[in-house]
Enzyme design. Structure first.
Site, PDB file in Angstrom:
ATOM      1  N   TRP A 101      -7.095  15.540  -6.473  1.00  0.00           N
ATOM      2  CA  TRP A 101      -5.700  15.759  -6.880  1.00  0.00           C
ATOM      3  C   TRP A 101      -5.556  17.169  -7.441  1.00  0.00           C
ATOM      4  O   TRP A 101      -6.348  17.585  -8.281  1.00  0.00           O
ATOM      5  CB  TRP A 101      -5.273  14.739  -7.942  1.00  0.00           C
ATOM      6  CG  TRP A 101      -5.326  13.329  -7.432  1.00  0.00           C
ATOM      7  CD1 TRP A 101      -6.166  12.343  -7.833  1.00  0.00           C
ATOM      8  CD2 TRP A 101      -4.493  12.756  -6.414  1.00  0.00           C
ATOM      9  NE1 TRP A 101      -5.918  11.189  -7.121  1.00  0.00           N
ATOM     10  CE2 TRP A 101      -4.910  11.410  -6.250  1.00  0.00           C
ATOM     11  CE3 TRP A 101      -3.452  13.235  -5.622  1.00  0.00           C
ATOM     12  CZ2 TRP A 101      -4.303  10.553  -5.329  1.00  0.00           C
ATOM     13  CZ3 TRP A 101      -2.852  12.379  -4.703  1.00  0.00           C
ATOM     14  CH2 TRP A 101      -3.267  11.065  -4.567  1.00  0.00           C
ATOM     15  N   ARG A 106     -14.968   8.532  -7.646  1.00  0.00           N
ATOM     16  CA  ARG A 106     -13.750   9.275  -7.354  1.00  0.00           C
ATOM     17  C   ARG A 106     -13.006   9.584  -8.641  1.00  0.00           C
ATOM     18  O   ARG A 106     -12.964   8.759  -9.549  1.00  0.00           O
ATOM     19  CB  ARG A 106     -12.840   8.451  -6.434  1.00  0.00           C
ATOM     20  CG  ARG A 106     -13.429   8.228  -5.064  1.00  0.00           C
ATOM     21  CD  ARG A 106     -12.495   7.452  -4.148  1.00  0.00           C
ATOM     22  NE  ARG A 106     -12.433   6.039  -4.450  1.00  0.00           N
ATOM     23  CZ  ARG A 106     -11.366   5.413  -4.947  1.00  0.00           C
ATOM     24  NH1 ARG A 106     -10.267   6.100  -5.205  1.00  0.00           N
ATOM     25  NH2 ARG A 106     -11.386   4.130  -5.181  1.00  0.00           N
ATOM     26  N   ALA A 107     -12.439  10.773  -8.729  1.00  0.00           N
ATOM     27  CA  ALA A 107     -11.593  11.128  -9.878  1.00  0.00           C
ATOM     28  C   ALA A 107     -10.192  10.640  -9.547  1.00  0.00           C
ATOM     29  O   ALA A 107      -9.565  11.147  -8.620  1.00  0.00           O
ATOM     30  CB  ALA A 107     -11.595  12.631 -10.098  1.00  0.00           C
ATOM     31  N   THR A 108      -9.736   9.638 -10.268  1.00  0.00           N
ATOM     32  CA  THR A 108      -8.524   8.942  -9.838  1.00  0.00           C
ATOM     33  C   THR A 108      -7.363   9.078 -10.822  1.00  0.00           C
ATOM     34  O   THR A 108      -7.558   9.353 -12.014  1.00  0.00           O
ATOM     35  CB  THR A 108      -8.827   7.435  -9.679  1.00  0.00           C
ATOM     36  OG1 THR A 108      -9.419   6.957 -10.885  1.00  0.00           O
ATOM     37  CG2 THR A 108      -9.777   7.173  -8.533  1.00  0.00           C
ATOM     38  N   VAL A 109      -6.171   8.875 -10.290  1.00  0.00           N
ATOM     39  CA  VAL A 109      -4.994   8.686 -11.137  1.00  0.00           C
ATOM     40  C   VAL A 109      -4.691   7.197 -11.122  1.00  0.00           C
ATOM     41  O   VAL A 109      -4.925   6.549 -10.092  1.00  0.00           O
ATOM     42  CB  VAL A 109      -3.792   9.507 -10.628  1.00  0.00           C
ATOM     43  CG1 VAL A 109      -3.994  10.965 -10.914  1.00  0.00           C
ATOM     44  CG2 VAL A 109      -3.504   9.281  -9.154  1.00  0.00           C
ATOM     45  N   TYR A 135      -4.479  -2.044   0.745  1.00  0.00           N
ATOM     46  CA  TYR A 135      -5.607  -1.100   0.907  1.00  0.00           C
ATOM     47  C   TYR A 135      -6.753  -1.751   1.664  1.00  0.00           C
ATOM     48  O   TYR A 135      -7.438  -1.105   2.458  1.00  0.00           O
ATOM     49  CB  TYR A 135      -6.105  -0.603  -0.464  1.00  0.00           C
ATOM     50  CG  TYR A 135      -5.199   0.448  -1.076  1.00  0.00           C
ATOM     51  CD1 TYR A 135      -5.430   1.803  -0.863  1.00  0.00           C
ATOM     52  CD2 TYR A 135      -4.105   0.092  -1.853  1.00  0.00           C
ATOM     53  CE1 TYR A 135      -4.605   2.773  -1.402  1.00  0.00           C
ATOM     54  CE2 TYR A 135      -3.265   1.046  -2.399  1.00  0.00           C
ATOM     55  CZ  TYR A 135      -3.517   2.388  -2.172  1.00  0.00           C
ATOM     56  OH  TYR A 135      -2.682   3.344  -2.704  1.00  0.00           O
ATOM     57  N   CYS A 186       0.954   7.351  -5.889  1.00  0.00           N
ATOM     58  CA  CYS A 186      -0.032   6.339  -6.275  1.00  0.00           C
ATOM     59  C   CYS A 186       0.567   5.121  -6.996  1.00  0.00           C
ATOM     60  O   CYS A 186       1.147   5.252  -8.079  1.00  0.00           O
ATOM     61  CB  CYS A 186      -1.086   6.983  -7.178  1.00  0.00           C
ATOM     62  SG  CYS A 186      -2.312   5.778  -7.732  1.00  0.00           S
TER      63      CYS A 186
HETATM   64  N1  LIG Z   1      -9.191   3.831 -10.571  1.00  0.00           N
HETATM   65  C1  LIG Z   1      -9.045   2.977  -9.441  1.00  0.00           C
HETATM   66  C2  LIG Z   1      -7.653   2.935  -8.863  1.00  0.00           C
HETATM   67  C3  LIG Z   1      -6.881   4.181  -8.890  1.00  0.00           C
HETATM   68  C4  LIG Z   1      -6.897   4.864  -7.543  1.00  0.00           C
HETATM   69  O1  LIG Z   1      -7.554   4.455  -6.596  1.00  0.00           O
HETATM   70  N2  LIG Z   1      -6.141   5.911  -7.449  1.00  0.00           N
HETATM   71  C5  LIG Z   1      -6.123   6.664  -6.225  1.00  0.00           C
HETATM   72  C6  LIG Z   1      -4.716   7.075  -5.900  1.00  0.00           C
HETATM   73  S1  LIG Z   1      -3.637   5.724  -5.559  1.00  0.00           S
HETATM   74  C7  LIG Z   1      -6.916   7.918  -6.430  1.00  0.00           C
HETATM   75  O2  LIG Z   1      -6.745   8.583  -7.429  1.00  0.00           O
HETATM   76  N3  LIG Z   1      -7.779   8.275  -5.518  1.00  0.00           N
HETATM   77  C8  LIG Z   1      -8.566   9.472  -5.641  1.00  0.00           C
HETATM   78  C9  LIG Z   1      -9.599   9.567  -4.594  1.00  0.00           C
HETATM   79  O3  LIG Z   1      -9.795   8.612  -3.861  1.00  0.00           O
HETATM   80  O4  LIG Z   1     -10.216  10.629  -4.497  1.00  0.00           O
HETATM   81  C10 LIG Z   1     -10.120   3.237  -8.421  1.00  0.00           C
HETATM   82  O5  LIG Z   1     -11.039   3.948  -8.776  1.00  0.00           O
HETATM   83  O6  LIG Z   1     -10.097   2.700  -7.328  1.00  0.00           O
END
Ligand SMILES: N[C@@H](CCC(=O)N[C@@H](CS)C(=O)NCC(=O)O)C(=O)O
Length: 328
Positions: free
Chosen positions: A96, A128-131, A194, A63
């Site tokens: 994740w 979404r639960a994001t990193v 993206y 990421c």
């Molecule tokens: N927090 C931001 C950016 C972070 C982001 O998109 N991270 C991706 C990885 S690069 C992620 O964790 N995606 C999880 C998902 O889509 O389920 C968002 O919500 O768009």
């Protein structure tokens, strides 16, 4: 897994696990969700206290938004006071997963999947639960997932914990200009790839593609005259640009169809990217295998037979770059 199967899976769980329908506009363009946890770090009443050994940063090697936090923490010497948890780069349909750890759970938080800690923090959260995610270990809750501003907090609010001789990545006199360039880099490059990759119309894809390459041409020109984006010293903007350059040829070029040319075809951008890669904090935190696996095999990838591309050769990132010539 087909797109429709994916949608069914996503709609079954409360927390979305991939770029969901609500992130696609009427004209088929990808519109990223807003960050949910945005409380800044600082010493104000409503800010997150800056305290050693209290927070855990969760990331995944694929990421770019999370990688830039890891680069900043390393450059500033903050890895002694902020702990780091790493998820498997191949995202599952449950989000994740901490399957790189013994027993498949994060050793500090005891969670198997990232959405577990979002659910615990806010049972109503349906994004979404994001990193990157910053967790307050004391409270066992998510406190920040503001991928855009986090590096600025490490650079400013966390100054009391910087290592001796740490670089000033966000110099006061350059902040306005850095912010302006960061906005451009975000919309046109970091998120630009993206927008091309997740577009659901030819028009939206081509618009993102054209904007991206026009900006890369512009940055190529800028970097023909100076070592880094703001001259002789690395700044926050270099970290932001680097994470996309490092993923470009190995993932985006193919997976997101941004194939006008590769980064290795731009003489200055390519030498600049290698220069950063060979700087401690950048290359040693760049995991090309994780990047390749993550973009090709993750649950958002359309790769029914789970075939991993064999190339490209990444050993070329260690070849000489000759960028010191710009230092007077
Ligand atoms: N927090 C931001 C950016 C972070 C982001 O998109 N991270 C991706 C990885 S690069 C992620 O964790 N995606 C999880 C998902 O889509 O389920 C968002 O919500 O768009």
């Amino acid at each position: 897994m087909s797109k429709s199967e994916q949608t069914v899976l996503n709609s079954e769980s409360k927390i979305a696990t991939s770029e969901s329908a609500h992130e696609i506009s009427k004209d088929g363009a990808f519109v990223r969700q807003k960050n949910r946890f945005t409380t800044p770090f600082g010493d104000g009443e409503n800010e997150l206290p800056v305290e050693a050994n209290r927070y855990r940063l969760l990331w995944a090697g694929i990421c770019p938004w999370a990688h830039r936090q890891i680069i900043a923490l390393n450059l500033l010497g903050l890895t002694d006071v902020i702990s780091i948890g790493e998820a498997n780069p191949v995202r599952t349909e449950k989000g994740w997963e901490f399957s790189l750890d013994e027993g498949g759970v994060d050793p500090v938080l005891g969670i198997r999947y990232l959405p577990e800690i979002y659910e615990k923090t806010d049972p109503e959260y349906d994004g979404r639960a994001t990193v990157p995610t910053v967790v307050d270990v004391k409270a066992g809750k998510v406190v920040n997932n503001d991928y855009f501003k986090l590096t600025n907090y490490w650079e400013t609010a966390w100054k009391p914990f910087h290592k001796k001789g740490a670089p000033d990545l966000y110099p006061v006199e350059l902040r306005d200009e850095i912010d302006k360039l960061n906005d451009i880099i975000f919309h046109e490059v970091n998120n630009g790839v993206y927008k091309a990759g997740f577009a659901q119309s030819q028009e939206a894809y081509e618009k993102a593609y054209d904007t991206l390459f026009a900006r890369l041409d512009d940055l190529e020109e800028r970097l023909s005259k100076q070592r880094y984006l703001f001259g002789d010293k690395i700044t926050d903007s270099d970290i932001r640009l680097y994470v996309t350059l490092a993923r470009f040829d190995i993932a985006y070029y193919l997976v997101f169809r941004v194939n006008r040319n590769r980064i290795i075809d731009f003489p200055n951008l390519w030498a600049y990217a290698r220069d950063l890669y060979q700087t401690p904090g950048f290359g040693n935190t760049t995991n090309f295998d994780a990047i390749k696996r993550g973009y090709n095999l993750g649950n958002h990838a359309e790769n029914p037979y789970q075939i991993l591309p064999k190339g490209p050769d990444v050993s070329i990132w260690n070849t000489p770059h000759d960028r010191e010539k710009f230092i007077k």
